[in-house]
Design a protein around this motif. Sequence first.
Motif, PDB file in Angstrom:
ATOM      1  N   PHE A 518     -10.122   6.974  -3.944  1.00 46.43           N
ATOM      2  CA  PHE A 518      -8.939   7.387  -3.173  1.00 46.43           C
ATOM      3  C   PHE A 518      -8.151   6.135  -2.760  1.00 46.43           C
ATOM      4  N   GLU A 519      -8.883   5.159  -2.201  1.00 42.93           N
ATOM      5  CA  GLU A 519      -8.210   3.941  -1.733  1.00 42.93           C
ATOM      6  C   GLU A 519      -7.627   3.151  -2.896  1.00 42.93           C
ATOM      7  N   ALA A 520      -8.419   3.068  -3.977  1.00 38.86           N
ATOM      8  CA  ALA A 520      -7.975   2.262  -5.117  1.00 38.86           C
ATOM      9  C   ALA A 520      -6.743   2.888  -5.787  1.00 38.86           C
ATOM     10  N   THR A 521      -6.731   4.211  -5.899  1.00 40.40           N
ATOM     11  CA  THR A 521      -5.637   4.879  -6.610  1.00 40.40           C
ATOM     12  C   THR A 521      -4.331   4.848  -5.831  1.00 40.40           C
ATOM     13  N   TYR A 522      -4.405   5.094  -4.532  1.00 38.67           N
ATOM     14  CA  TYR A 522      -3.163   5.328  -3.794  1.00 38.67           C
ATOM     15  C   TYR A 522      -2.777   4.199  -2.836  1.00 38.67           C
ATOM     16  N   PHE A 523      -3.708   3.316  -2.500  1.00 38.85           N
ATOM     17  CA  PHE A 523      -3.407   2.365  -1.427  1.00 38.85           C
ATOM     18  C   PHE A 523      -3.574   0.893  -1.805  1.00 38.85           C
ATOM     19  N   GLN A 524      -4.194   0.640  -2.977  1.00 41.39           N
ATOM     20  CA  GLN A 524      -4.503  -0.743  -3.320  1.00 41.39           C
ATOM     21  C   GLN A 524      -3.279  -1.532  -3.791  1.00 41.39           C
ATOM     22  N   LYS A 525      -2.464  -0.884  -4.597  1.00 38.75           N
ATOM     23  CA  LYS A 525      -1.380  -1.627  -5.257  1.00 38.75           C
ATOM     24  C   LYS A 525      -0.430  -2.262  -4.225  1.00 38.75           C
ATOM     25  N   PHE A 526      -0.046  -1.482  -3.213  1.00 38.18           N
ATOM     26  CA  PHE A 526       0.856  -2.000  -2.177  1.00 38.18           C
ATOM     27  C   PHE A 526       0.240  -1.719  -0.811  1.00 38.18           C
ATOM     28  N   PRO A 527      -0.538  -2.681  -0.278  1.00 39.50           N
ATOM     29  CA  PRO A 527      -1.212  -2.421   1.009  1.00 39.50           C
ATOM     30  C   PRO A 527      -0.222  -1.965   2.083  1.00 39.50           C
ATOM     31  N   GLY A 528      -0.627  -0.915   2.789  1.00 43.73           N
ATOM     32  CA  GLY A 528       0.230  -0.394   3.854  1.00 43.73           C
ATOM     33  C   GLY A 528       1.037   0.819   3.427  1.00 43.73           C
ATOM     34  N   TYR A 529       0.970   1.162   2.141  1.00 37.72           N
ATOM     35  CA  TYR A 529       1.765   2.292   1.640  1.00 37.72           C
ATOM     36  C   TYR A 529       0.901   3.240   0.812  1.00 37.72           C
ATOM     37  N   TYR A 530       1.267   4.521   0.830  1.00 38.31           N
ATOM     38  CA  TYR A 530       0.719   5.499  -0.113  1.00 38.31           C
ATOM     39  C   TYR A 530       1.609   5.451  -1.358  1.00 38.31           C
ATOM     40  N   VAL A 531       1.013   5.167  -2.513  1.00 35.29           N
ATOM     41  CA  VAL A 531       1.790   5.007  -3.745  1.00 35.29           C
ATOM     42  C   VAL A 531       1.734   6.316  -4.537  1.00 35.29           C
TER      43      VAL A 531
END
Length: 683
Positions: A518-531
């Motif tokens: 969950f964290e890797a898919t939606y939050f890792q690319k841009f910390p602080g945002y749901y991607v």
Amino acid sequence: MIPDKVPQEDVYHAPQDLVKGAHVPNFEKYKELYLKSIQSPEEFWGDIAKDFFWKTKHTGKFLDYNFDVTKGNIYIQCMEGATTNICYNALDWNIHQRNLGDKVAFYWEGNEPGDELKVTYRELLHQVCKFANVLKSVGVRKGDRVSIYMPMVVELVVAMLACARIGAVHSIVFAGFSAESLFERIMDSQCSLLITADGFYRGDKLISLKLIADDALQRCRDKGVPVEKCIMLKHLSKEQPDSPAASPSPPAKRPCPDLQVPWNPEVDLCWHTLVDGASEECEPEWCASEDPLFILYTSGSTGKPKGVLHTVSGYMLYAATTFKLVFDYQPDDVYWCTADIGWITGHSYITYGPLTNGATSVLFEGLPTYPDMSRMWEIVDKYQVTKFYTAPTAIRLLMKYGSAPVQKFRRDSLKVLGTVGEPINPEAWQWYYSVVGEKKCPVVDTFWQTETGGHVLTPLPAATPMKPGSATFPFFGVVPAILNESGEELEGPSEGYLVFKQPWPGIMRTVYGNHQRFEATYFQKFPGYYVTGDGCRRDQDGYFWITGRIDDMLNVSGHLLSTAEVESALVEHPAVSEAAVVGRPHPVKGESLYCFVTLIDGVAYSTTLETELKQQVREKIGAIATPDYMQNAPGLPKTRSGKIMRRVLRKIARNERDLGDVSTLADSSVIDQLFNNRCPTAV
Ligand code: PRX
């Protein structure tokens, strides 16, 4: 962030009679409420929560969260301390508090015209309570996962609400998915029970659901993880002599002589027999806000589906509020969403959103094109549908047949039209608006995802001036931003990654059994945002335009598929050594699948093999993933480090000769070969 002023010209406005009495009657009101939802979420959602039943009220903050992976685990917690039950809110509360017992909850319209049924709120409650007691009698307890693999029948809604009533977690698998897909989802969610039906017709085609379900259950046994019980609804075979009269469905008009229903007395149970003796009373299980409500699988870019988990209170408030405001729901509405309940659209906008509002809906089992191209409009007239919600792919399909099938029916009950699932091209929007809606109905282009639980970018029909093809502005509580590749927020007109800066009540809480994913898919690319995984453009007026997926996902007929998922189905065939799948624009489906396959040495490419490979993908995933185009690719365009250059393959699939920079290709001779081998039907 919401513009002060929106253009009044070159946009489409709602008619005055819709504006009068609308929940959000103009853009000023939208802005005022939007600001309140962001600045005082406690007050904004607190007012909304007053219309619901809470066994205990919340004590903590309305929303507590961490959206930044660099600061620790991602979590979203809504209404800590509150306890409620969504089934109680959808049924009992409407019956007792709002006196809606005799109101029709669903007009069920079967595949065959004339096959129909009406269910009131009170009748639905009785059916749900009976089935909830059945679930308990077969050992289902709060927190247990239950797989549901059913056609679009009232009993599907009954099964999901019965799970919700006793705090069990439903995992609905779309009835078009294959045995392999069902098996994979049952295993991942560790379900102890499967609920299915004997079969159903999709247009002319008989789907023997129980056979597929049995295949999936056998695969579970082979893995040493048997599913304890399987409850089967007699939908097609309900006329057979051993079928109890208690069946809530009407007699099927079409006989099904070829339907074979295998029966394993160790595992299989008959829905009707179980329900027959069950009590109509069932005290709901009072659930904490963050107790799981359901799991729904969505494609993941690694090829393994993700079990998106939604929880009770936040999802309930969000599904209910988006339904009420985005369709401007009014008590005398007859609402119809043509999606299947097997997708999130059906969860939020056939079951939970409409029922928590006490709405009357149409539940349709069939196809828009069966028995003819007028079926949708015939149903609209038959039930006097006021709010209608469908997918761009259905609109484009019907558009091909012109306006005559639409104009055979009056459609004068319609007030609001909606679309969902993929970007709607302005031409389809115009056709929907002018031909279907006769320029009298606003079109709400609702952008959202399985993960978001409900609409996140959307017009409000009376308030938002519409631009064809734009999902316009954020819903209440939602704060979008557009980022560039370096993660910087872009201001004004711009294009980049669509992200959200803070949670709203309906956002998913985790990937079932894999929080790290969950964290890797939606939050890792841009910390602080749901991607979101979608690209987006903001125009000079501040309108948002979704430009499509920017990851390895394809959107075929409004359904997300990962290229990796299709590739792995192809390489499982003994003749295939490697496969690469890309999207190719398609006039009806939006995107179609174009597959490049490299065969093992010594195997010749043939049309028989091609048919086998297509069949293999259907069997592994389901009919929605059937490749449209396939070609022999003795070599794939790879970089020196071995990465497939999909950008080049996309061009080849489209027959576009200008490939851009190909200097990083390890072997450029494959290009000519790939162009020469192009699939001849992909003109
Ligand atoms: O790419 C976006 C597209 O569908 C994706 C979500 O798919 P799924 O989780 O299956 O849910 C579909 C039903 C909500 C999004 O990431 N999408 C959905 N609605 C729109 C859209 N793209 C453009 N415009 C929309 N209105």
